[in-house]
Design a protein around this motif. Structure first.
Motif, PDB file in Angstrom:
ATOM      1  N   TYR A 205       0.828  -1.203   0.000  1.00 49.82           N
ATOM      2  CA  TYR A 205       0.000   0.000   0.000  1.00 49.82           C
ATOM      3  C   TYR A 205       0.861   1.251   0.000  1.00 49.82           C
ATOM      4  O   TYR A 205       0.564   2.236  -0.691  1.00 49.82           O
ATOM      5  N   LEU A 206       1.933   1.232   0.778  1.00 45.10           N
ATOM      6  CA  LEU A 206       2.825   2.392   0.836  1.00 45.10           C
ATOM      7  C   LEU A 206       3.467   2.664  -0.518  1.00 45.10           C
ATOM      8  O   LEU A 206       3.670   3.820  -0.903  1.00 45.10           O
ATOM      9  N   SER A 207       3.787   1.614  -1.248  1.00 45.04           N
ATOM     10  CA  SER A 207       4.428   1.790  -2.552  1.00 45.04           C
ATOM     11  C   SER A 207       3.478   2.368  -3.588  1.00 45.04           C
ATOM     12  O   SER A 207       3.907   2.972  -4.570  1.00 45.04           O
ATOM     13  N   ALA A 208       2.176   2.155  -3.371  1.00 47.93           N
ATOM     14  CA  ALA A 208       1.182   2.544  -4.374  1.00 47.93           C
ATOM     15  C   ALA A 208       0.403   3.807  -4.024  1.00 47.93           C
ATOM     16  O   ALA A 208      -0.262   4.388  -4.884  1.00 47.93           O
ATOM     17  N   ALA A 209       0.483   4.233  -2.780  1.00 48.65           N
ATOM     18  CA  ALA A 209      -0.440   5.258  -2.269  1.00 48.65           C
ATOM     19  C   ALA A 209      -0.354   6.600  -2.972  1.00 48.65           C
ATOM     20  O   ALA A 209      -1.342   7.334  -3.040  1.00 48.65           O
TER      21      ALA A 209
END
Length: 247
Positions: A205-209
């Motif tokens: 999620y952090l990579s895509a947020a």
């Protein structure tokens, strides 16, 4: 909508109970955690469930078989060699989850009265996922902006901060504890293709947020317990053990 129930864990903190049975089959009020979560999901109209397995996988398989699959379509996603963590488990189960547009992911050791329908209503058009969160004391928090878009993560005990945004200041964001219940768009599978076999969904999620909207839905006034320790198991007995199992 389909559902993935994460039931592969060792349940290390529940030892010695989990030396002989998987965490998923540890009873709460005489009813195994897995059965309680299946009943909850089935009771909200979801009739296609995937259960990932690893530790004492044969016991989980036999339990579901003995229950005649609870009268719905329940399939297993075995993780034979190693537990793949939440992100890896989702990608590994992709062949069983595709075709529904959106799917629910629910930790087996989370018992709550959070409505799946309520959470689904917070899935905004074009978003990658919506996460059930709440205000609760914790060491680790998910961080959201004023529109409840996910922006970062922090461990307040160690001071560690993660975010895809440069010059990120966690003090400017709202801190919430993750409930272990989320709804994801099928589009995550394409974004996960280059990830290793085992990975954290929060890291994903952090990579895509910063490229794809991920939102939080604040579950106010709910009963929720994460059964990770013998003390929490005892608390769960008090909280949920008196309640009748849904039919």
């Amino acid at each position: 909508m389909k559902a993935l129930i994460l039931a592969a864990g060792y349940g290390t903190r529940l030892k010695p109970v989990t030396d002989r049975i998987p965490k998923a089959l540890v009873p709460v009020g005489g009813v195994p955690m897995l059965e309680r979560v299946i009943d909850k999901v089935r009771g909200e109209g979801i009739d296609s469930i995937v259960v990932n397995t690893h530790w004492f996988a044969d016991q989980v398989s036999s339990f579901i078989e003995d229950k005649d699959g609870f009268g719905i379509d329940i399939r297993l996603s075995p993780e034979k060699d190693v537990i793949l963590d939440t992100g890896g488990a989702i990608r590994h189960a992709a062949p069983l989850l595709r075709g529904c547009g959106e799917f629910l992911v629910h930790n087996v050791d989370i018992l709550s009265d959070i409505s799946i329908g309520w959470l689904a209503s917070h899935m905004r058009p074009g978003s990658l996922a919506v996460l059930a969160v709440r205000e609760a004391e914790a060491d680790r928090y998910l961080l959201f902006d004023e529109d409840m878009r996910f922006a970062g993560w922090t461990n307040v005990k160690t001071g560690e901060v993660k975010s895809p945004y440069p010059d990120f200041n966690p003090e400017r964001y709202r801190k919430y504890s993750f409930c272990g219940i989320h709804i994801l768009s099928e589009s995550v599978f394409g974004l996960m293709e280059d990830w290793p076999d085992k990975f954290s969904i929060i890291d994903f999620y952090l990579s895509a947020a910063d490229r794809f909207p991920i939102y939080g839905a604040v579950a106010d006034g709910v009963s929720l317990i994460d059964i990770g320790t013998p003390e929490k198991l005892s608390e769960a007995e008090d909280l949920f053990g008196r309640l009748p199992k849904s039919e």
